[in-house]
Write an enzyme that holds these catalytic residues in place. Structure first.
Site, short mmCIF file in Angstrom:
data_model
loop_
_atom_site.label_atom_id
_atom_site.label_comp_id
_atom_site.label_asym_id
_atom_site.label_seq_id
_atom_site.Cartn_x
_atom_site.Cartn_y
_atom_site.Cartn_z
N CYS A 189 0.36 3.62 2.98
CA CYS A 189 0.86 3.02 4.22
C CYS A 189 2.36 3.25 4.35
CB CYS A 189 0.55 1.53 4.25
SG CYS A 189 -1.20 1.11 4.18
N CYS A 191 0.84 -1.20 0.00
CA CYS A 191 0.00 0.00 0.00
C CYS A 191 0.88 1.25 0.00
CB CYS A 191 -0.91 -0.03 1.23
SG CYS A 191 -1.68 1.54 1.61
#
Length: 298
Positions: free
Chosen positions: A219, A216
């Site tokens: 993230c 991600c």
């Protein structure tokens, strides 16, 4: 306000604190990553020039000087490459695939050298794709046809790769995938979450649980901030992290928590979920942490 331990054994719909969301709506990391992808310089296709790379890197006028005590290991063959991965065991291995004629390769290399000096638990390798027929064969095996290209390995398995990235993205990736020494507690199951909560019921510390996915982009982007805050707020806040796609237990935890976008930060105190923040904004995250600590934010 819901107790997390009780919540784990019940349907999410039993909570009035959070909106009712169909777990089937859960999206993988690709749901978010494409929205945050920045425009990057075009990568260079591998050529056949054999000019020594380190000389090329230090010769670029705007690039910082690379000292001779660097920890980056240059490998020259498939055999050396595999031996380096094997010797690293479960440590993170960061490999830059470069070429002597690539300006972008020479620009990013000094930043990798700097990271090698500060991240002692990470192994850094350099592969010059145009150095010899042996390195060309290595690039062919690893499916590398453009540089600069960074691949990340653990236990001889490729876990992530990036093409044409800049220093900030490289640093974020290294911290995100190689974090084995920070104050952020790494959680690998629902039992780990319950254990952490039990450990901090007595001291009443706020627990900030960073829930994400391995690949991600947002993230990775916010994680250096999480690391920094974990050091600055160690006396009052406990920071923890879980990647939902690490195993089935973690994925079930995300579904139980109604996590449909990542990163999601869960705020827990005295065993109770007191709130959440969804997003990768650094300022917003800090503001939410202060709010749940009882600090008035204006």
């Amino acid at each position: 306000m819901a107790t997390i331990t009780n919540f784990l054994s019940r349907s999410p719909s039993s909570l009035s604190t959070f909106p009712k969301i169909d777990p089937a709506c859960f999206q993988p990391a690709s749901f978010i990553v494409s929205s945050f992808t920045k425009r990057r310089p075009p990568p260079t296709r591998l050529g056949i020039s054999r000019t020594k790379f380190v000389t090329e890197a230090t010769a670029v006028p705007t690039t910082r000087k690379v000292e001779s005590d660097e920890r980056v290991q240059q490998v020259h063959s498939i055999k050396e490459f595999d031996e380096a991965l094997r010797a690293a065991k479960n440590r993170l291995v960061v490999v830059e695939y470069a070429a002597s004629h690539s300006y972008q390769s020479s620009r990013i290399y000094p930043f990798m050298v700097d990271l090698s000096r500060t991240c002692s638990d990470v192994v850094f390798l350099l592969v010059m794709g145009d150095e010899s027929e042996e390195t060309k064969e290595l690039c062919k095996r690893e499916k590398i046809d453009k540089v600069p290209h960074f691949s990340f390995y653990k236990s001889m398995e490729k876990i992530h790769e990036e093409e044409g990235i800049g220093p900030d993205q490289l640093m974020g990736d290294v911290l995100y995938y190689g974090d084995n020494h920070s104050a952020v507690v790494q959680l690998h199951s629902r039992d780990d979450v319950e254990k952490l909560i039990g450990e901090h019921k007595a001291d009443h510390k706020l627990i900030v649980l960073d829930v994400g996915l391995k690949h991600c982009g947002p993230c990775v982007k916010v994680y250096p901030t999480v690391l920094k805050l974990s050091r600055q707020m160690a006396d009052t806040v406990v920071f923890a992290r879980m990647n939902g796609d690490e195993n089935d237990s973690c994925m079930q935890f995300l579904k139980d928590m109604d996590v449909i976008e990542v990163p999601t930060f869960l705020f827990i105190r005295d065993g109770d979920i007191c709130g959440r923040y969804v997003g990768s904004g650094k300022g917003e995250l800090i503001g939410e942490i202060l709010r749940y600590q009882g600090v008035r934010v204006t």
